[in-house]
Scaffold this motif. Sequence first.
Motif, PDB file in Angstrom:
ATOM      1  N   LEU A 164       0.764  -1.135  -0.037  1.00 46.03           N
ATOM      2  CA  LEU A 164      -0.069   0.097   0.044  1.00 46.03           C
ATOM      3  C   LEU A 164       0.953   1.196   0.024  1.00 46.03           C
ATOM      4  CD1 LEU A 164      -2.773   1.099   0.195  1.00 46.03           C
ATOM      5  CD2 LEU A 164      -2.564   1.146   2.555  1.00 46.03           C
ATOM      6  N   ARG A 177      -5.692   6.379   5.280  1.00 43.81           N
ATOM      7  CA  ARG A 177      -5.702   5.260   5.386  1.00 43.81           C
ATOM      8  C   ARG A 177      -6.865   4.863   6.644  1.00 43.81           C
ATOM      9  NH1 ARG A 177      -1.501   0.560   7.287  1.00 43.81           N
ATOM     10  NH2 ARG A 177      -2.868  -1.331   6.696  1.00 43.81           N
ATOM     11  N   GLU A 227      -7.972  -3.282   2.580  1.00 42.62           N
ATOM     12  CA  GLU A 227      -7.517  -1.670   2.762  1.00 42.62           C
ATOM     13  C   GLU A 227      -8.691  -0.920   2.289  1.00 42.62           C
ATOM     14  OE1 GLU A 227      -4.796  -0.848   4.292  1.00 42.62           O
ATOM     15  OE2 GLU A 227      -3.855  -2.445   4.281  1.00 42.62           O
TER      16      GLU A 227
END
Length: 210
Positions: free
Chosen positions: A35, A58, A104
């Motif tokens: 990521l 995030r 995610e």
Amino acid sequence: MPSFSPAFVDELDRLFLWRRDVRHFEARPLPEGVLDLLLRQACQAPSVGLSQPWRFVRVASPGRRADIRAIFTGCNAAALAAQPEARAGLYARLKLAGLDDAPEQVAVFVDTQTQTGHGLGRATMPETLGYSAVLAVHTLWLAAAARGLGLGWVSILDAPAVAAALDVPQHWRLTAYLCIGYPRAPSDIPELERAGWEHRLPPGDVLLER
């Protein structure tokens, strides 16, 4: 400019073809550091006046994710109620978010008050600041697809509510809420096209010559 081989160009064409808006994800996590790599590549996107106005959040906290899920649920119910009767059944069958499964979740904002770039290129078209953040999303999208990852853009959300849930500065405006992970059923045909919601237009239908 560097010279790219015909084989690379063919692979690039294939990447464009296989880039999908993914709604069904496997729950397995991304490898460590992936990521971060994707976000670094997103920051290579072009931006008006080199303003780089994108801001990434995030979303890892279960509580924050639950807040976003609740916002989506409310907005999705309203969207379903607004569908014409002929399409309501199809809409109800579509899975319009990967919020339950994607490992995610990343919210992308545009910093509307950034001083980076000194305002160059925005005086006559201030909306280019937001367009720059969209280019970062697209760059991230392609970088993810090149690694076998899917990205789902969740747009059925109340943007101010999302900003409040994530406790970001007031001058940040939501551009995209992204789910990222391994697609459960990869395909080179958009899911909405497979479901019969819409079909892809040929280039001639969107080209006007003067």
